[in-house]
Design an enzyme around this catalytic site. Structure first.
Site, PDB file in Angstrom:
ATOM      1  N   GLY A   1       0.510 -10.042   6.545  1.00  0.00           N
ATOM      2  CA  GLY A   1       0.616 -11.294   5.717  1.00  0.00           C
ATOM      3  C   GLY A   1       1.934 -11.537   5.212  1.00  0.00           C
ATOM      4  O   GLY A   1       2.726 -10.564   4.598  1.00  0.00           O
TER       5      GLY A   1
ATOM      6  N   ARG B   1      17.446 -12.881   5.568  1.00  0.00           N
ATOM      7  CA  ARG B   1      18.648 -13.703   5.338  1.00  0.00           C
ATOM      8  C   ARG B   1      19.890 -12.362   4.682  1.00  0.00           C
ATOM      9  O   ARG B   1      20.974 -12.343   5.306  1.00  0.00           O
ATOM     10  CB  ARG B   1      18.665 -14.630   4.213  1.00  0.00           C
ATOM     11  CG  ARG B   1      20.004 -15.108   3.575  1.00  0.00           C
ATOM     12  CD  ARG B   1      19.751 -16.038   2.661  1.00  0.00           C
ATOM     13  NE  ARG B   1      20.925 -16.930   1.847  1.00  0.00           N
ATOM     14  CZ  ARG B   1      21.497 -16.161   0.965  1.00  0.00           C
ATOM     15  NH1 ARG B   1      21.099 -15.158   0.454  1.00  0.00           N
ATOM     16  NH2 ARG B   1      22.455 -17.006   0.415  1.00  0.00           N
TER      17      ARG B   1
ATOM     18  N   CYS C   1      -0.738  -7.250  14.450  1.00  0.00           N
ATOM     19  CA  CYS C   1      -0.861  -7.148  16.084  1.00  0.00           C
ATOM     20  C   CYS C   1      -1.533  -5.993  16.413  1.00  0.00           C
ATOM     21  O   CYS C   1      -1.379  -4.719  15.856  1.00  0.00           O
ATOM     22  CB  CYS C   1       0.625  -6.970  16.468  1.00  0.00           C
ATOM     23  SG  CYS C   1       0.702  -6.599  18.251  1.00  0.00           S
TER      24      CYS C   1
ATOM     25  N   ASP D   1       0.336  -7.766  -2.540  1.00  0.00           N
ATOM     26  CA  ASP D   1      -0.761  -6.757  -2.992  1.00  0.00           C
ATOM     27  C   ASP D   1      -0.154  -5.735  -4.013  1.00  0.00           C
ATOM     28  O   ASP D   1      -0.923  -5.321  -4.792  1.00  0.00           O
ATOM     29  CB  ASP D   1      -1.466  -6.075  -1.961  1.00  0.00           C
ATOM     30  CG  ASP D   1      -2.161  -7.152  -0.923  1.00  0.00           C
ATOM     31  OD1 ASP D   1      -2.236  -8.353  -1.542  1.00  0.00           O
ATOM     32  OD2 ASP D   1      -2.522  -6.815   0.115  1.00  0.00           O
TER      33      ASP D   1
ATOM     34  N   LYS E   1      -8.121 -23.437 -17.666  1.00  0.00           N
ATOM     35  CA  LYS E   1      -8.200 -23.343 -19.242  1.00  0.00           C
ATOM     36  C   LYS E   1      -8.282 -24.778 -19.708  1.00  0.00           C
ATOM     37  O   LYS E   1      -9.100 -25.223 -20.382  1.00  0.00           O
ATOM     38  CB  LYS E   1      -7.322 -22.621 -19.830  1.00  0.00           C
ATOM     39  CG  LYS E   1      -7.291 -21.260 -19.888  1.00  0.00           C
ATOM     40  CD  LYS E   1      -6.284 -20.468 -20.615  1.00  0.00           C
ATOM     41  CE  LYS E   1      -6.615 -18.977 -20.916  1.00  0.00           C
ATOM     42  NZ  LYS E   1      -5.441 -18.351 -21.819  1.00  0.00           N
TER      43      LYS E   1
ATOM     44  N   ARG F   1      -6.387  -7.515  -1.802  1.00  0.00           N
ATOM     45  CA  ARG F   1      -7.055  -6.517  -0.917  1.00  0.00           C
ATOM     46  C   ARG F   1      -7.641  -5.801  -1.673  1.00  0.00           C
ATOM     47  O   ARG F   1      -8.308  -5.948  -2.609  1.00  0.00           O
ATOM     48  CB  ARG F   1      -6.009  -6.019   0.097  1.00  0.00           C
ATOM     49  CG  ARG F   1      -6.714  -5.421   1.515  1.00  0.00           C
ATOM     50  CD  ARG F   1      -5.745  -4.759   2.418  1.00  0.00           C
ATOM     51  NE  ARG F   1      -4.885  -6.118   3.039  1.00  0.00           N
ATOM     52  CZ  ARG F   1      -5.139  -6.569   4.119  1.00  0.00           C
ATOM     53  NH1 ARG F   1      -6.223  -6.378   4.643  1.00  0.00           N
ATOM     54  NH2 ARG F   1      -4.407  -7.572   4.589  1.00  0.00           N
TER      55      ARG F   1
ATOM     56  N   ARG G   1     -18.674 -16.924 -30.061  1.00  0.00           N
ATOM     57  CA  ARG G   1     -17.544 -16.787 -31.033  1.00  0.00           C
ATOM     58  C   ARG G   1     -17.110 -18.474 -31.224  1.00  0.00           C
ATOM     59  O   ARG G   1     -16.082 -18.720 -31.846  1.00  0.00           O
ATOM     60  CB  ARG G   1     -16.560 -15.947 -30.714  1.00  0.00           C
ATOM     61  CG  ARG G   1     -16.893 -14.547 -30.767  1.00  0.00           C
ATOM     62  CD  ARG G   1     -15.746 -13.891 -30.965  1.00  0.00           C
ATOM     63  NE  ARG G   1     -14.712 -13.757 -29.892  1.00  0.00           N
ATOM     64  CZ  ARG G   1     -14.791 -13.098 -28.754  1.00  0.00           C
ATOM     65  NH1 ARG G   1     -15.943 -12.363 -28.490  1.00  0.00           N
ATOM     66  NH2 ARG G   1     -13.940 -12.988 -27.770  1.00  0.00           N
TER      67      ARG G   1
ATOM     68  N   VAL H   1      -3.444 -19.893  -1.074  1.00  0.00           N
ATOM     69  CA  VAL H   1      -2.638 -20.540  -1.846  1.00  0.00           C
ATOM     70  C   VAL H   1      -1.823 -19.527  -2.594  1.00  0.00           C
ATOM     71  O   VAL H   1      -0.392 -19.844  -2.717  1.00  0.00           O
ATOM     72  CB  VAL H   1      -3.628 -21.213  -2.943  1.00  0.00           C
ATOM     73  CG1 VAL H   1      -2.575 -21.863  -4.202  1.00  0.00           C
ATOM     74  CG2 VAL H   1      -4.293 -22.508  -2.429  1.00  0.00           C
TER      75      VAL H   1
HETATM   76  O1  F6P Z   1      -1.990  -8.374   2.181  1.00  0.00           O
HETATM   77  C1  F6P Z   1      -1.983  -9.494   1.921  1.00  0.00           C
HETATM   78  C2  F6P Z   1      -3.283 -10.430   1.857  1.00  0.00           C
HETATM   79  O2  F6P Z   1      -2.795 -11.630   1.319  1.00  0.00           O
HETATM   80  C3  F6P Z   1      -4.304  -9.711   1.159  1.00  0.00           C
HETATM   81  O3  F6P Z   1      -4.057  -9.862  -0.473  1.00  0.00           O
HETATM   82  C4  F6P Z   1      -5.600 -10.320   1.744  1.00  0.00           C
HETATM   83  O4  F6P Z   1      -6.672  -9.724   1.324  1.00  0.00           O
HETATM   84  C5  F6P Z   1      -5.202 -10.614   3.107  1.00  0.00           C
HETATM   85  O5  F6P Z   1      -3.737 -10.441   3.065  1.00  0.00           O
HETATM   86  C6  F6P Z   1      -5.759 -11.711   3.841  1.00  0.00           C
HETATM   87  O6  F6P Z   1      -5.376 -11.714   5.183  1.00  0.00           O
HETATM   88  P1  F6P Z   1      -5.179 -12.853   6.215  1.00  0.00           P
HETATM   89  O7  F6P Z   1      -4.017 -13.583   5.770  1.00  0.00           O
HETATM   90  O8  F6P Z   1      -5.036 -12.128   7.485  1.00  0.00           O
HETATM   91  O9  F6P Z   1      -6.462 -13.489   5.839  1.00  0.00           O
END
Ligand code: F6P
Length: 322
Positions: free
Chosen positions: A11, A21, A73, A127, A154, A171, A211, A254
């Site tokens: 990811g 860089r 991969c 993560d 909020k 994850r 509250r 996002v």
């Molecule tokens: O490992 C990074 C991450 O963004 C996790 O937080 C998420 O569960 C996963 O990759 C999503 O994977 P993909 O981009 O393959 O959908």
């Protein structure tokens, strides 16, 4: 050592470009030829090596993603795939490889280094689950994106007296969720590391409603026992007990797409440069990370297959401050 290559894998994470860089510029300054491999390990298998000079990595430090591209991969997980990659590396005269990525990618680094190739990993994943680095490239930016979303929710939540379930990535690691909950002043948080039953969340929300709170925020880790969709199903059946009307926001990818924060750019620059230093010193089969405020290398064998532990005192803090 004369020729090295760099790839980004798994990811993407904001700051990967800054790390590439740093690898290129540190490498060239030390008299190395540096090659970029497109699309992670797939590019290695396909034998694709793009020569990169200092100007080729100009203007990318502020950009999210990875200009080399990344991939998960499947072929590299097979021995045949790794042998093909090794042949491509050797055939192109590459003598060292820098792999910028998270857990799965560093497993690949380890397997390749076990085949005798000089590999150095750079700790990069939003993560923050990687052993060998207190903080990894991309975490700070992803966290701040989550925080901005919470702050915004909020505002609209207060206008309508609503509770929001905000699901964040990570994850099987609750780091992002927990930190976003603390920094965002959430009412409660769910994590993969600890089971929180929906009844407990209903209680927290109904107490907040009683509250007189104008909104409530529940940060949900995507890897928790109940993700936001499952929780919402449960809450729909118990909406009268909650008081607040409920809405769900799943942040998803996002969080990965932002322009890297200053902290991520600096961390990535340090780790990328550190990886080249390791290769030049002949220190292979290691992950370059940031530990106790300093660069540290950890043998990849001590990194792969492990998950960094979450500081559960922070979970207590999140509860006390809700
Ligand atoms: O490992 C990074 C991450 O963004 C996790 O937080 C998420 O569960 C996963 O990759 C999503 O994977 P993909 O981009 O393959 O959908």
């Amino acid at each position: 050592m004369k020729k090295i290559a760099v790839l980004t894998s798994g990811g993407d994470a904001p700051g990967m470009n800054a790390a590439i860089r740093a690898v290129v510029r540190t490498g060239v300054q030390n008299g190395l030829e540096v090659y970029g491999v497109p699309l992670g390990y797939q590019g290695l298998i396909d034998g694709k090596f793009i020569p990169l000079g200092p100007r080729d990595v100009g203007g990318i430090i502020q950009k999210g993603g990875t200009f080399l591209g990344s991939a998960r991969c499947e072929e590299f997980k097979t021995e045949a795939g790794r042998k093909t990659a090794l042949r491509a590396l050797n055939g192109n005269g590459i003598e060292g490889l820098v792999v910028i990525g998270g857990n799965g990618s560093q497993t690949g680094s380890y397997l390749l280094s076990e085949m005798g190739f000089p590999v150095v990993g750079v700790a990069s994943t939003i993560d923050n689950d990687l052993v060998g680095s207190d903080i990894t490239i991309g975490v700070d930016t992803a966290l701040n994106i989550a925080l901005e979303a919470i702050d915004r929710l909020k505002v609209t939540g207060s206008s309508h007296q609503r509770a929001f379930l905000i699901e964040v990535m990570g994850r099987k690691c609750g780091y992002l969720a927990l930190m976003a909950a603390i920094a965002g002043g959430a009412e409660t948080v769910t994590l993969p590391e600890i089971d929180v039953e929906p009844e407990e969340i209903v209680k927290v929300l109904s107490e907040a409603y009683e509250r007189g709170k104008s909104h409530a925020i529940v940060v949900v880790a995507e890897g928790a026992k109940y993700n936001a969709t499952k929780l919402a199903e449960y809450f729909t059946k118990h909406h009268e007990e909650i008081g607040f009307a409920l809405r769900v926001t799943i942040l998803g990818h996002v969080q990965r797409g932002g322009s890297p924060s200053a902290q991520d750019r600096i961390l990535a620059s340090r780790l990328g440069a550190g990886a080249v230093t390791s290769l030049l010193k002949g220190e292979y089969g290691v992950l370059v990370g940031w530990v106790n405020n300093a660069l540290k290398t950890t043998p990849l064998k001590d990194v792969v297959g492990k998950k960094k532990q979450l500081d559960m005192e922070l979970f207590e803090l999140a509860r006390v401050l809700d």
